[in-house]
Design a protein around this motif. Structure first.
Motif, PDB file in Angstrom:
ATOM      1  N   UNK A  21      16.342 -10.815   0.564  1.00  0.00           N
ATOM      2  CA  UNK A  21      14.964 -11.206   0.269  1.00  0.00           C
ATOM      3  C   UNK A  21      14.072 -10.012   0.557  1.00  0.00           C
ATOM      4  N   UNK A  22      12.885 -10.040  -0.006  1.00  0.00           N
ATOM      5  CA  UNK A  22      11.880  -9.016   0.246  1.00  0.00           C
ATOM      6  C   UNK A  22      10.658  -9.702   0.836  1.00  0.00           C
ATOM      7  N   UNK A  23      10.269  -9.281   2.036  1.00  0.00           N
ATOM      8  CA  UNK A  23       9.015  -9.741   2.642  1.00  0.00           C
ATOM      9  C   UNK A  23       7.987  -8.650   2.391  1.00  0.00           C
ATOM     10  N   UNK A  24       6.945  -8.983   1.667  1.00  0.00           N
ATOM     11  CA  UNK A  24       6.008  -7.990   1.156  1.00  0.00           C
ATOM     12  C   UNK A  24       4.777  -7.858   2.051  1.00  0.00           C
ATOM     13  N   UNK A  25       4.366  -6.620   2.250  1.00  0.00           N
ATOM     14  CA  UNK A  25       3.170  -6.330   3.044  1.00  0.00           C
ATOM     15  C   UNK A  25       2.075  -5.806   2.115  1.00  0.00           C
ATOM     16  N   UNK A  26       0.962  -6.509   2.067  1.00  0.00           N
ATOM     17  CA  UNK A  26      -0.232  -6.100   1.324  1.00  0.00           C
ATOM     18  C   UNK A  26       0.029  -5.847  -0.167  1.00  0.00           C
ATOM     19  N   UNK A  27       0.491  -6.856  -0.901  1.00  0.00           N
ATOM     20  CA  UNK A  27       0.723  -6.666  -2.340  1.00  0.00           C
ATOM     21  C   UNK A  27      -0.580  -6.700  -3.127  1.00  0.00           C
ATOM     22  N   UNK A  57      -7.259  -4.423  -3.065  1.00  0.00           N
ATOM     23  CA  UNK A  57      -6.053  -3.625  -3.269  1.00  0.00           C
ATOM     24  C   UNK A  57      -4.952  -3.973  -2.269  1.00  0.00           C
ATOM     25  N   UNK A  58      -5.179  -5.031  -1.473  1.00  0.00           N
ATOM     26  CA  UNK A  58      -4.161  -5.523  -0.548  1.00  0.00           C
ATOM     27  C   UNK A  58      -3.784  -6.983  -0.837  1.00  0.00           C
ATOM     28  N   UNK A  59      -4.599  -7.666  -1.598  1.00  0.00           N
ATOM     29  CA  UNK A  59      -4.340  -9.099  -1.856  1.00  0.00           C
ATOM     30  C   UNK A  59      -4.281  -9.448  -3.339  1.00  0.00           C
ATOM     31  N   UNK A  60      -4.611  -8.507  -4.213  1.00  0.00           N
ATOM     32  CA  UNK A  60      -4.788  -8.818  -5.632  1.00  0.00           C
ATOM     33  C   UNK A  60      -3.544  -9.277  -6.367  1.00  0.00           C
ATOM     34  N   UNK A  61      -2.361  -8.975  -5.829  1.00  0.00           N
ATOM     35  CA  UNK A  61      -1.140  -9.366  -6.515  1.00  0.00           C
ATOM     36  C   UNK A  61      -0.526 -10.663  -6.025  1.00  0.00           C
ATOM     37  N   UNK A  62      -1.146 -11.295  -5.037  1.00  0.00           N
ATOM     38  CA  UNK A  62      -0.532 -12.469  -4.406  1.00  0.00           C
ATOM     39  C   UNK A  62      -0.304 -13.601  -5.401  1.00  0.00           C
ATOM     40  N   UNK A  63      -1.308 -13.911  -6.204  1.00  0.00           N
ATOM     41  CA  UNK A  63      -1.188 -15.065  -7.106  1.00  0.00           C
ATOM     42  C   UNK A  63      -0.014 -14.895  -8.072  1.00  0.00           C
TER      43      UNK A  63
END
Length: 260
Positions: A21-27, A57-63
């Motif tokens: 798995x990949x746990x992502x930081x600030x996507x 630029x730290x949260x924009x990819x979450x959705x």
């Protein structure tokens, strides 16, 4: 393993690889992460998302990541000893809830992911609510990784964009007390410019000059300079070597007006 994903012009998204798995930081965006997940031979999923602060630029990819087919895993995750059962748990400061954070964390909280531990440190200043994740593995607990967002950079620190200068100073003092072997994973590739400024500020400092020359050569080859080791920062980062808050304030203000 910690993977690096490029984003925008100079952002880094970090991916902590645990049990496929990949746990992502600030996507801040999703494109490179989804490309990796789609093209990699093994079947990976997203285990968790860890947010340091609220900037786009730290949260924009979450959705996009939450809506993807990779947003599920069988990882055992707990927060302060209590199991977390969300399909894709998203951790972060309270002011990031509108960006998808479901589990608000702050100083002293612990996230367990398998055999790994993430300790939360409040490190405000860049923004009013900003946290860092101190990641320790069972295999190498004495050499942690610190995901510090935009508080500390290679050779520099973040600007004050919503927080306060005194908070930023105190946060950097807190970081400086971490183990010297700590690997610092910040969110931007700013090291060359930061060290160029530091060399102009301290032209007679051989350690700064030597590090700047090496970083400049690396960047000419398009090599990343992050992660950096905290021990390097303690010797060559002017925001960590300053003697007091007044000196820190003067350096930060001078950098804010520096044209490079």
């Amino acid at each position: 393993m910690i993977r690096r994903f490029n984003a925008f012009s100079d952002n880094y998204i970090w991916g902590i690889e645990i049990d496929q798995t990949i746990c992502l930081v600030d996507p801040g965006e999703s494109r490179e992460v989804l490309k990796f997940l789609e093209n990699f031979k093994k079947r990976y999923s997203i285990g968790a998302i860890l947010v340091t602060h609220r900037h786009h630029d730290h949260v924009g990819g979450i959705k996009d990541l939450v809506d993807s087919s990779f947003a599920s895993s069988d990882l055992k995750i707990s927060l302060n000893g209590l199991p977390v059962s969300n399909k894709l748990p998203i951790f972060g400061p309270a002011d990031c809830q509108k960006y998808g954070v479901k589990h608000v964390v702050s100083n002293g909280d612990f996230i367990n992911i398998g055999d790994n531990i993430l300790e939360i440190l409040n490190i405000p200043g860049h923004t009013e609510q900003h946290i860092g994740y101190l990641f320790r593995t069972a295999k190498d607990p004495l050499r942690p990784a610190f995901f510090c967002g935009d508080t500390l950079f290679g050779g520099g620190c973040g600007r004050v964009l919503g927080g306060s200068l005194i908070d930023l100073y105190e946060s950097l003092k807190k970081i400086s007390k971490l183990p010297h072997e700590t690997l610092v994973y910040c969110a931007h590739e700013y090291t060359e410019a930061n060290l160029k400024f530091a060399r102009e500020l301290f032209p007679d400092n051989p350690e700064i000059s030597e590090r700047y020359s090496k970083v400049k050569r690396d960047r000419e080859k398009l090599l990343p300079t992050i992660p950096t080791k905290l021990s390097y920062e303690l010797k060559t980062n002017p925001y960590l070597t300053c003697k007091n808050f007044n000196e820190f304030r003067a350096i930060r203000m001078r950098k804010d007006n520096w044209k490079g």
